[in-house]
Motif scaffolding. Structure first.
Motif, PDB file in Angstrom:
ATOM      1  N   SER A 287      -9.754 -16.463  44.480  1.00 45.47           N
ATOM      2  CA  SER A 287      -8.512 -16.883  44.907  1.00 45.47           C
ATOM      3  C   SER A 287      -7.532 -15.973  45.637  1.00 45.47           C
ATOM      4  O   SER A 287      -7.303 -14.424  45.224  1.00 45.47           O
ATOM      5  CB  SER A 287      -7.905 -17.570  44.334  1.00 45.47           C
ATOM      6  N   ARG A 289      -3.854 -15.071  46.124  1.00 46.84           N
ATOM      7  CA  ARG A 289      -2.620 -15.301  46.052  1.00 46.84           C
ATOM      8  C   ARG A 289      -1.683 -13.898  46.708  1.00 46.84           C
ATOM      9  O   ARG A 289      -1.317 -13.164  46.261  1.00 46.84           O
ATOM     10  CB  ARG A 289      -1.935 -15.981  44.653  1.00 46.84           C
ATOM     11  N   GLN A 304      -8.042 -12.533  42.676  1.00 46.39           N
ATOM     12  CA  GLN A 304      -8.627 -13.655  41.711  1.00 46.39           C
ATOM     13  C   GLN A 304     -10.577 -13.934  41.873  1.00 46.39           C
ATOM     14  O   GLN A 304     -10.550 -14.479  42.490  1.00 46.39           O
ATOM     15  CB  GLN A 304      -8.442 -14.509  41.189  1.00 46.39           C
ATOM     16  N   ASP A 587      -6.891 -19.519  31.978  1.00 45.80           N
ATOM     17  CA  ASP A 587      -6.268 -18.387  32.439  1.00 45.80           C
ATOM     18  C   ASP A 587      -5.174 -18.484  32.649  1.00 45.80           C
ATOM     19  O   ASP A 587      -4.011 -19.343  32.313  1.00 45.80           O
ATOM     20  CB  ASP A 587      -6.803 -18.772  34.091  1.00 45.80           C
ATOM     21  N   THR A 589      -3.079 -16.463  33.663  1.00 44.62           N
ATOM     22  CA  THR A 589      -2.568 -16.530  34.877  1.00 44.62           C
ATOM     23  C   THR A 589      -1.805 -17.491  35.238  1.00 44.62           C
ATOM     24  O   THR A 589      -1.093 -17.658  36.103  1.00 44.62           O
ATOM     25  CB  THR A 589      -2.841 -15.709  36.293  1.00 44.62           C
ATOM     26  N   ASN A 590      -2.523 -18.560  35.079  1.00 42.49           N
ATOM     27  CA  ASN A 590      -2.737 -19.697  35.291  1.00 42.49           C
ATOM     28  C   ASN A 590      -2.169 -21.126  34.081  1.00 42.49           C
ATOM     29  O   ASN A 590      -3.413 -21.317  34.010  1.00 42.49           O
ATOM     30  CB  ASN A 590      -3.676 -20.353  36.410  1.00 42.49           C
ATOM     31  N   SER A 592      -1.538 -24.106  32.771  1.00 41.11           N
ATOM     32  CA  SER A 592      -1.130 -25.523  33.076  1.00 41.11           C
ATOM     33  C   SER A 592      -1.036 -26.268  31.495  1.00 41.11           C
ATOM     34  O   SER A 592      -1.766 -26.331  30.505  1.00 41.11           O
ATOM     35  CB  SER A 592      -2.709 -26.278  33.649  1.00 41.11           C
ATOM     36  N   SER A 636       2.995 -27.283  41.325  1.00 42.88           N
ATOM     37  CA  SER A 636       2.111 -25.955  41.308  1.00 42.88           C
ATOM     38  C   SER A 636       3.548 -24.801  41.086  1.00 42.88           C
ATOM     39  O   SER A 636       3.965 -25.343  42.432  1.00 42.88           O
ATOM     40  CB  SER A 636       1.583 -25.207  41.885  1.00 42.88           C
ATOM     41  N   MET A 643       1.724 -18.855  37.368  1.00 43.05           N
ATOM     42  CA  MET A 643       1.779 -20.145  38.128  1.00 43.05           C
ATOM     43  C   MET A 643       1.427 -20.854  37.129  1.00 43.05           C
ATOM     44  O   MET A 643       0.390 -20.971  35.976  1.00 43.05           O
ATOM     45  CB  MET A 643       0.370 -19.807  38.746  1.00 43.05           C
ATOM     46  N   ASN A 644       2.715 -22.353  36.952  1.00 42.57           N
ATOM     47  CA  ASN A 644       2.528 -23.191  35.827  1.00 42.57           C
ATOM     48  C   ASN A 644       2.138 -23.956  37.087  1.00 42.57           C
ATOM     49  O   ASN A 644       2.620 -24.694  38.371  1.00 42.57           O
ATOM     50  CB  ASN A 644       4.223 -23.796  36.048  1.00 42.57           C
ATOM     51  N   THR A 645       1.337 -25.369  36.513  1.00 44.22           N
ATOM     52  CA  THR A 645       0.834 -26.566  36.901  1.00 44.22           C
ATOM     53  C   THR A 645       0.954 -27.616  35.628  1.00 44.22           C
ATOM     54  O   THR A 645       0.307 -27.689  34.551  1.00 44.22           O
ATOM     55  CB  THR A 645      -0.411 -26.950  36.953  1.00 44.22           C
ATOM     56  N   GLN A 783      -1.021 -19.771  48.387  1.00 48.93           N
ATOM     57  CA  GLN A 783      -2.674 -19.108  47.530  1.00 48.93           C
ATOM     58  C   GLN A 783      -4.036 -19.773  48.571  1.00 48.93           C
ATOM     59  O   GLN A 783      -3.792 -21.519  48.568  1.00 48.93           O
ATOM     60  CB  GLN A 783      -2.381 -20.049  46.625  1.00 48.93           C
TER      61      GLN A 783
END
Length: 834
Positions: A287, A289, A304, A587, A589-590, A592, A636, A643-645, A783
């Protein structure tokens, strides 16, 4: 929530129905009502094909036998007809039918023989189409696929039209992930939390067929707004004993072996099977971003790359017994189990130029997972008469997933004076998820008169899920300490009680079914932190009652045409992972997490189905229109550079489309099944403020027209070879906060039977093209991402069949040289029938 069909659409549907009724009424001619039964057991020969062909008029018509052995063929003109009933493993049945103007209805009882002396020979030489069309569902015969050997259920689903499987194993139907997966007509403990892992372990060799039911009646659970995918496992019931053993290998150093045995007589049917599979698992992705300021200018990036490899080993076993206590009383017990172990290593490399963050980072994950579970079912059926029965069943499912994951991360930071510094961290997460489900069903059926039937019943589903997660952190494995903020125990209990009733009838060529289902739901969730204390989310309990009506109307038009229109109301409840507020840091950086305040989404679905049959060709048209309210969407947003999901009920959607299916047989050696699905999707815009966000998440209204294409070609080649090529293409489509790119694939396989041995060579994902690519955007970022798994795989398998169903080579040769086979020729005149 309520959703109604627009008035203009309602008027068109009513007008179409009236026209079809009027157009067919003037063509009323002779009708054949019949039953197809096994000549020895007198049991229905479900899915047998019955065809009639006129001698003078060459009028051709036909029907498929239903679960009760019944069939109806309408509108036969005055002529002498050759009637032929066929089914794999049975001797062809031929009969002469004479029609004239004086008799409107002919009643038949067809007794078909599956003589054990010829059964194996028929199975070796016959080739059935892999896809069967019915007005209310599409059936895919996995046993006829040359690409199924060595594959999993998840692999097979990727080949089925209108079904999509993401790189994470998520299943969607007609573009919607709100689909329910069944095994043998029951949920069997499958949930959105565990179905990807279970379907990956379920071997395709254990599957008989897969049914796609896009708009089921009130008799069935309304769960899944997109419909139901029912995986039916093999369960042979032919007189005698028989079985097979199989072994296979593939190009990724995977291997499998299995065996099964079946026994059947007048008093009992029994089966047992066991198999072992070892699979190399490969997946990857990347990915890129871009971070944007308020003017839309780029202020930084995060690159990434992910590479994952592992191996999973699992055992799948089944046992079952049906005992016929009396001709009217039947007891059954059956079950299946899976026991698997997996070890996977994932490496993620990051590169970034954002201030106050790393410039390079490496995060490796070593995960060990054990998964075990299964299903046990008890059943009792009482046949009060040939037309009424009571079917009782109780089942229990339990699935356990034990996981142990170690995370190592090494990062390099750039200081203000251009020097660098490095950091390292170590984390361990331990999980022990237990999902238990109990289900009780009672179904009563009563057919009265010639054309009327009532069905009524109860279904109770009770589920308990316990998902503990422990996290330990430190600089190395030797310095690990408990991290209270990352401990969680999620408790998810649900109770759903349902009652239903349906009434169906028939007036000449017109068939109707109306039903109503009521469901009372009691859902309870609780998220506990370190030391079993409450997390930020309060305990959540909701109770609600819903009604789910359904209406099905069908009409048999002249010249082998059938049309059906139906309506159902359906629901999609949020599943455990969507409700758990615990943050997943796999992850870094991500991030969830779920939302315990999610509510169900509801849909109103309308379908118009049409089937036209010729001698060697079938055409099917399905038009559908579905509106959904309170749709659960993943959203997101950026928070402190991460990054929040999460998910919320933020959208309303409209889906409409057409599905075209053509089945063609050419030169008696080639079967083609081609499907085209065109659909339009509209997502209403939304604005949502997540708890942890500094700005609202805005989603613009999106509309998207897209399409997909599937083709399956099966050919009978010289010297007994059977070959198959299948492929598909999915056009780009809109998703929440972005778009998904086009996808395509090609698979191929060849089979050859030599006496009691069957050899199968196949190649999946020949072009290495099964991947998901998408572009997403939001406040402060855009992204691009691509993910894939599996890749090109070549497999070889050998199957040996044994038992008292051996081929008689001389008789098989005689059968192949006869026009009508080993058939019983009879003549029936309309004057002699009712």
């Amino acid at each position: 929530m309520k959703s109604t069909l627009p008035l203009s659409v309602s008027k068109k549907i009513v007008l179409l129905l009236v026209l079809t009724l009027l157009s067919g009424s003037i063509f009323a001619q002779t009708t054949i009502n019949g039953k197809v039964l096994n000549s020895k057991t007198k049991q229905p020969v479900e899915f047998a094909s019955v065809m009639v062909k006129g001698k003078a008029t060459e009028h051709l018509n036909g029907a498929t036998v239903d679960a009760e052995g019944k069939f109806t063929i309408f509108n036969l003109p005055k002529d002498t007809f050759q009637l032929t009933a066929t089914f794999l493993g049975y001797t062809d049945y031929n009969q002469i039918i004479i029609t004239d103007d004086t008799v409107k209805i002919i009643s038949l009882e067809i007794l078909m023989s599956n003589d054990v002396k010829t059964l194996q020979a028929v199975e070796v030489t016959a080739m059935r189409s892999q896809m069967r069309l019915e007005l209310d569902k599409k059936v895919f015969d996995v046993g006829q696929s040359a690409t199924a050997a060595g594959a999993s259920a998840s692999d097979i689903l990727q080949d089925i039209p209108s079904v999509e499987v993401s790189t994470d194993g998520e299943i969607s139907l007609r573009g919607s992930t709100a689909v329910t997966i069944w095994i043998n007509g029951k949920a069997s403990g499958l949930t959105a939390d565990n179905q990807a892992q279970i379907l990956e372990q379920l071997p395709a060799d254990a599957i008989d067929r897969i049914e796609i039911i896009t708009n089921p009646s009130a008799k069935y659970s309304p769960e899944g707004t997109a419909g139901i995918i029912n995986i039916v496992l093999k369960e042979e019931r032919k007189a005698g004993y028989y079985g097979s053993v199989q072994a296979g290998i593939n190009s990724k150093l995977g291997y499998n072996f299995s065996g099964n045995i079946n026994y059947s007589n007048k008093k009992m049917d029994a089966f047992a099977s066991i198999g072992f599979r070892s699979r190399e698992m490969n997946r990857g992705g990347y990915s890129y971003r871009k971070y944007l300021d308020n003017n839309g200018d780029t202020v930084g990036f995060l690159d990434q790359n992910t590479d994952a490899n592992g191996r999973n080993n699992n055992i799948f076993t089944r046992l079952g017994l049906t005992y016929h206590v009396t001709p009217k009383d039947h007891l059954s017990i059956s079950g299946f189990g899976m026991f698997g172990k997996g070890k996977n290593e994932t490496v993620v490399d990051y590169t970034s130029n954002l201030p106050n963050t790393f410039v390079q980072s490496n995060r490796s994950t070593l995960a060990k997972n054990d998964m075990s579970g299964g299903n046990v079912q008890l059943g009792y059926k009482r046949d009060f008469s040939k037309t009424s029965n009571l079917d009782l069943s109780a089942s229990y499912n339990q699935w356990n997933r034990d996981g142990n994951s170690d995370f190592k991360q090494f990062s390099t930071y750039l200081n203000a004076d251009s020097t660098t510094r490095t950091t390292n961290s170590f984390q361990r997460q331990i999980s022990d998820v237990v999902n238990r489900t109990a289900e009780f069903k009672a179904d009563y059926t009563n057919t009265f008169g010639k054309n009327h039937k009532i069905e009524a019943g109860y279904q109770g589903t009770f589920g308990w899920e316990n998902s503990p997660m422990e996290t330990y952190s430190g600089l190395s494995q030797s310095t690990l300490l408990a991290t209270p903020s990352l401990w969680n125990t999620f408790l998810y209990n649900r109770m759903i009680n349902a009652v239903y009733a349906t009434y169906s009838g028939k007036i000449k060529n017109f068939n109707y079914l109306a039903g109503l289902r009521g469901e009372y739901s009691d859902i309870d969730t609780r998220s506990l932190g370190y030391g079993q204390t409450s997390n930020d989310a309060e305990p959540y309990n909701t109770k609600y009652f819903d009604l789910f009506p359904s209406v099905f109307l069908s009409y048999q038009l002249p010249k082998d045409n059938q049309v059906q229109i139906n309506y159902t109301r359906r629901i999609s409840r949020p599943w455990g992972g969507q409700l758990n507020s615990f943050k997943n840091i796999t992850d870094s950086t991500n991030i969830s997490y779920g939302n315990p305040l999610l509510t169900p989404e509801y849909s109103n679905a309308f379908e118009l189905n049409y089937i036209k049959t010729w001698n060697s060709h079938i055409f099917s048209f399905s038009g559908y229109y579905r509106t959904s309210d309170d749709v659960i969407q993943r959203i997101s947003f950026m928070n402190n550079g991460l990054m929040n999901t999460t998910s919320d009920n933020i959208a309303k959607t409209t889906s409409t489309g057409t599905e075209l299916v053509a089945k063609n047989r050419f030169f008696k050696i080639l079967n083609l099944t081609t499907t085209l699905n065109f659909y339009y999707y509209y997502l209403k815009g939304f604005e949502y403020m997540p708890n942890n966000a500094t700005e609202a998440v805005v989603g613009n209204s999106q509309s998207n027209f897209t399409w997909n294409f599937r083709i399956i070609a099966q050919a009978t080649l010289p010297k007994g070879f059977m070959a198959q090529i299948s492929g598909g293409y999915n056009a780009p489509q809109s998703i929440a906060q972005g778009t998904s790119q086009a996808r395509y694939f090609i698979d191929a396989g060849v089979k050859k039977s030599i006496k009691d041995f069957t050899f199968n060579l196949n190649a999946r994902d020949i072009l290495n093209s099964r991947s998901n690519s998408n572009t997403t955007f939001g406040k402060g970022f855009t992204q691009e991402a691509k993910n894939w798994r599996g890749g090109r795989t070549i497999s070889l398998s050998v199957t040996y069949s044994f038992g008292n169903l051996k081929p008689d080579m001389k008789r098989r040769s005689e059968n192949n040289n006869q026009d009508n086979g080993e058939s019983e020729n009879q003549t029936v005149s309309g004057y002699e029938s009712e």
